[in-house]
Design an enzyme around this catalytic site. Structure first.
Site, PDB file in Angstrom:
ATOM      1  N   GLY A  23      -7.589  -6.916  -0.016  1.00 58.21           N
ATOM      2  CA  GLY A  23      -7.776  -7.732   1.190  1.00 58.21           C
ATOM      3  C   GLY A  23      -6.991  -9.024   1.120  1.00 58.21           C
ATOM      4  N   GLY A  25     -12.709  -4.048   1.071  1.00 58.22           N
ATOM      5  CA  GLY A  25     -14.104  -3.604   1.141  1.00 58.22           C
ATOM      6  C   GLY A  25     -14.410  -2.569   0.066  1.00 58.22           C
ATOM      7  CE  LYS A  84     -17.974 -10.960   6.551  1.00 53.82           C
ATOM      8  NZ  LYS A  84     -18.234  -9.690   7.178  1.00 53.82           N
ATOM      9  NE  ARG A  95      -4.393  -1.415   1.794  1.00 53.57           N
ATOM     10  CZ  ARG A  95      -5.392  -1.549   2.642  1.00 53.57           C
ATOM     11  NH1 ARG A  95      -5.270  -1.084   3.876  1.00 53.57           N
ATOM     12  NH2 ARG A  95      -6.509  -2.134   2.285  1.00 53.57           N
TER      13      ARG A  95
HETATM   14  C1  3PG Z   1      -8.834  -1.436   4.944  1.00 52.08           C
HETATM   15  O1  3PG Z   1      -7.757  -1.988   5.205  1.00 52.08           O
HETATM   16  O2  3PG Z   1      -9.879  -2.076   4.720  1.00 52.08           O
HETATM   17  C2  3PG Z   1      -8.846   0.054   4.803  1.00 52.08           C
HETATM   18  O3  3PG Z   1      -7.625   0.604   5.176  1.00 52.08           O
HETATM   19  C3  3PG Z   1      -9.976   0.652   5.610  1.00 52.08           C
HETATM   20  O4  3PG Z   1      -9.824   0.303   6.950  1.00 52.08           O
HETATM   21  P1  3PG Z   1     -11.093   0.023   7.863  1.00 52.08           P
HETATM   22  O5  3PG Z   1     -11.765  -1.198   7.295  1.00 52.08           O
HETATM   23  O6  3PG Z   1     -10.566  -0.153   9.249  1.00 52.08           O
HETATM   24  O7  3PG Z   1     -11.981   1.252   7.734  1.00 52.08           O
END
Ligand code: 3PG
Ligand code: MG
Length: 400
Positions: free
Chosen positions: A352, A375, A198, A37
């Site tokens: 993710g 997400g 999920k 990142r």
């Molecule tokens: C993540 O890793 O999903 C993003 O950095 C957002 O973080 P969060 O899900 O804690 O808001």
């Protein structure tokens, strides 16, 4: 993309506040285990350094819950960034306030300052106007390069854009272009490979782009839900509440849209989901023992999925095929990553844990695009505008 970018506005010599997503994974000792990142944000940062802008970076790290958590300070991130940029990066002990303002005033063109973890202030997540103003006061231009957090309506993503001209960074632009390609006109056959525990987090995406897909391959914990919906015994596998109705609904939609939906025909089952599992076997889906859990896809399923993937011209992959953190249940996920890396098709990897696997296996550069957002990428593909993108200046609005 209809948003202004960092190239469309004057940044030369200006104080530029850049929201990045440096929410990197840390190990027990607090060391960074994957800096992709940080690397992904380098093009924007390097461009601003080149332009002799005074670069003020801000990010969250983890979920400290609105208070200072020593092990979530940005110091370790600043050090890594400094190494990657080959230049020193100042790290502030606060994200707002008089001390930070003084530090900013001393910056020269091309300097880089990293603010302290935004989430040490509860006001960040509540999108507090005073906090947003305090951040905005530090700069003259705002750049959002934090795609992975663009689905969060937080002060540094939303609030701040009320007080500063707000444009997209290079990474944000790249994410929108690559993921947007799937929404617009993916080359066919377009195959989605989905896994993870999920179904709920993938429903929006599936409903939005189902009619663009030719085939959906389902593995991971999700597969148990679909198998159960089809009345197979799934033993002790975890089935998210309310998810059976969702699975039925999605199967109906797939049928109505002429999309083929493939489920595993064989699976690996075990008595435990951790490394301590003693009873581990591969069985056809008709023979899952009632006292075991599904932990991976089996070899015949891999073969079936492989046939579809080899014919495809676009692949979107989100979610591991099994409990990949445990080596004996990682085979399905690893084989899929290896297969995708060798395909001619356009391969788009959701962020993710899917990105984690691909990066860990050293295959990221063999994929067409690996999203930094978990997400956020699913929400984006769900077709709902991400709040952090919505608030940026539109192209037709003209550069300020
Ligand atoms: C993540 O890793 O999903 C993003 O950095 C957002 O973080 P969060 O899900 O804690 O808001
Ligand atoms: Mg998240």
């Amino acid at each position: 993309m209809n948003k202004l970018t960092v190239s469309d506005v004057a940044v030369k010599g200006k104080k530029v506040l850049v929201r990045v997503d440096f929410n990197v994974p840390l190990d027990q000792t607090g060391a960074i285990t994957d800096d992709s990142r940080i690397q992904a944000a380098l093009p924007t940062i390097e461009y601003l350094i080149d332009q002799k802008a005074k670069v003020i970076l801000c990010s969250h790290l983890g979920r400290p819950g609105g208070k200072v958590v020593e092990k979530l300070r940005m110091g370790v991130v600043g050090e890594r960034l400094s190494r990657l940029l080959g230049k020193s990066v100042q790290v502030a002990r606060e994200s707002i306030g008089p001390e930070v303002e003084q530090t900013v005033e001393k910056l020269c063109g091309g300097d880089v300052l990293l603010l302290e973890n935004l989430r040490f202030h509860p006001e960040e997540e509540t999108n507090d106007a005073t906090f947003a103003q305090a951040l905005a006061r530090l700069a003259e231009v705002y750049v959002n390069d934090a795609f992975a957090a663009a689905h969060r309506s937080h002060a540094s993503i939303i609030g701040v854009t009320r007080y500063l001209p707000a444009v997209a960074g290079r990474l944000l632009e790249k994410e929108i272009t690559n993921l947007g390609g799937i929404l617009e006109n993916p080359a066919h056959p377009f195959v989605a490979l989905l896994g993870g525990a999920k179904v709920s987090d993938k429903v929006g995406m599936l409903e939005n782009i189902m009619d663009k897909m030719d085939c959906v391959l389902i593995g991971g914990g999700m597969a148990a839900i679909f198998l159960k919906a089809k009345s197979y015994e799934t033993g002790q596998s975890l089935v998210e509440a309310g998810s059976l109705a969702t699975a039925f609904d999605l199967m109906e939609k797939a049928e109505a849209s002429g999309v083929r939906l493939l489920l595993p025909v064989d699976v690996v089952v075990a008595d435990e989901t951790g490394a301590e599992a003693k009873e581990v076997e591969t069985v056809p889906v008709e023979k899952v023992p009632s006292y075991l859990k599904i932990v991976d896809i089996g070899p015949q399923t891999f073969e079936n999925f492989q046939k579809e993937l080899r014919k495809s011209r676009t692949v979107f992959w989100n979610g591991p095929m099994g409990i990949y953190e445990v080596p004996q249940f990682a085979q399905g996920t690893k084989s899929m990553a290896g297969l995708l890396a060798g395909l001619e098709a356009t391969t788009i990897i959701g962020g993710g844990s899917t990105a984690e696997v691909v990066i860990e296996m050293g295959l990221a550069d063999k994929m067409s695009f690996v999203s930094t957002g978990g997400g956020a990428s699913l929400k984006f593909l769900g077709g709902r505008p991400l709040p952090g993108i919505e608030v940026l200046l539109n192209k037709e609005a003209g550069a300020s």
